[in-house]
Design an enzyme around this catalytic site. Sequence first.
Site, PDB file in Angstrom:
ATOM      1  CB  VAL A  20      -6.104  -6.932  -7.588  1.00  0.00           C
ATOM      2  CG1 VAL A  20      -5.491  -6.078  -8.698  1.00  0.00           C
ATOM      3  CG2 VAL A  20      -6.187  -6.119  -6.303  1.00  0.00           C
ATOM      4  CG  ASP A 128      -1.554  -1.968   5.465  1.00  0.00           C
ATOM      5  OD1 ASP A 128      -0.804  -2.447   6.341  1.00  0.00           O
ATOM      6  OD2 ASP A 128      -2.269  -2.670   4.731  1.00  0.00           O
TER       7      ASP A 128
END
Length: 399
Positions: A20, A128
Amino acid sequence: MKYGRYKVVNELGRGTMGVVYKAHDPQIDRMVALKVLRPDRVVSQDFVLRFLREAKAIGRISHPNIVTVYDVGQDHGTIYIAMEYLEGRPLNEVIKDRTVPVDETVGMCVQVAEALEYAHRQGIIHRDIKPSNIILTPDNRIKLTDFGIARIEDPDAAQQTQAGDILGTPVYMAPEQVMGQKADGRTDLYALGVIAYEMVVGKRPFGGGNIAAIFRSITHEPPENPMTMGSLDNRELADLILKSLSKDPANRFQTGEAMATALKRCLDTSAHPFPELAMPRQRTSLFAKMRLAVAIFCLCLVAGIVGYTMIRRPAVESNHGDSAAVPVPSSILNVTSTPGGAQVFVDSIFKGTTPVDVPLVPGLYEVRLNLPDYYEWEAQLEIGQDQPAPLNVRLVSIN
């Protein structure tokens, strides 16, 4: 470096699937979070599909507590997603080494439960939910991120996830995930219950020295009552958490809306005349200050012991003719699979084919198994000290 029209400013973090970056969008002059699929994942069609599924999942939804997706594209032989750039801290940093007051815990968990209610109504299961995927912004707003393994319940789409494809982070996985069974919205709410427990108690409800012990605890051992584990004195919240952690999904909250409503009732109405409007706030009680003082004393004591040990260690090591400070593997990850012969990767490094024993230094690792004609298996595992960590994976055929 640029991906499409986005110019990379700096790296923000790395995860199981990608990197990211903070990037600039010159078209509208704003910063974005650019998630780029890791190059080593591009070779796996399963991971490419999963990454694109993330873009599809969060691109379909619009909610104040869920990160906004702006764009998706391909460049440099990989795939990227441009998302809302968030100022704030992940929840795992916010709650690290402390217990969280009831009003803060409830305020945060209500926001997550309401976001999950919205996502579940759109047919999206996150699968998740964990503190590192929850961002707390400076104005105390929760933002739910990383739908990387979201399961799209779209009757018009081919089913991509098969039973037995164990994904997620083990300590926050529900019993049905551990056993390779179907996950649904109640699986996400279970993970939120684990987080709430961790926030008010200061430790997770299930654990163990290796992956087998963690899975056994999740599937067979009841959690200790939060009321007996620390300073929590809110019976309603303790009961709510225990309900969330039921082994049987039928005994948990069935919707995020039901869980959010129950959470709001846990607040002290004398302190909050309108619990549904209460937001997280910082609060330091006398008892919290006492706990902090005790924690500082214990930290100093541990630091002294560690310092004394480190001072003596060179002398001891010199007596044995070895003064190297390189960590020495002290545990074994014993990996087997059904069927055998699967390639084993630990933190993307090939370690052999199953069955295989992998010497490791205690810590957190990404473990991945590949076998032609079978779905790829992956999980994050925490390896303990001085004990073998058995891992048996049942691979699922693509055909």
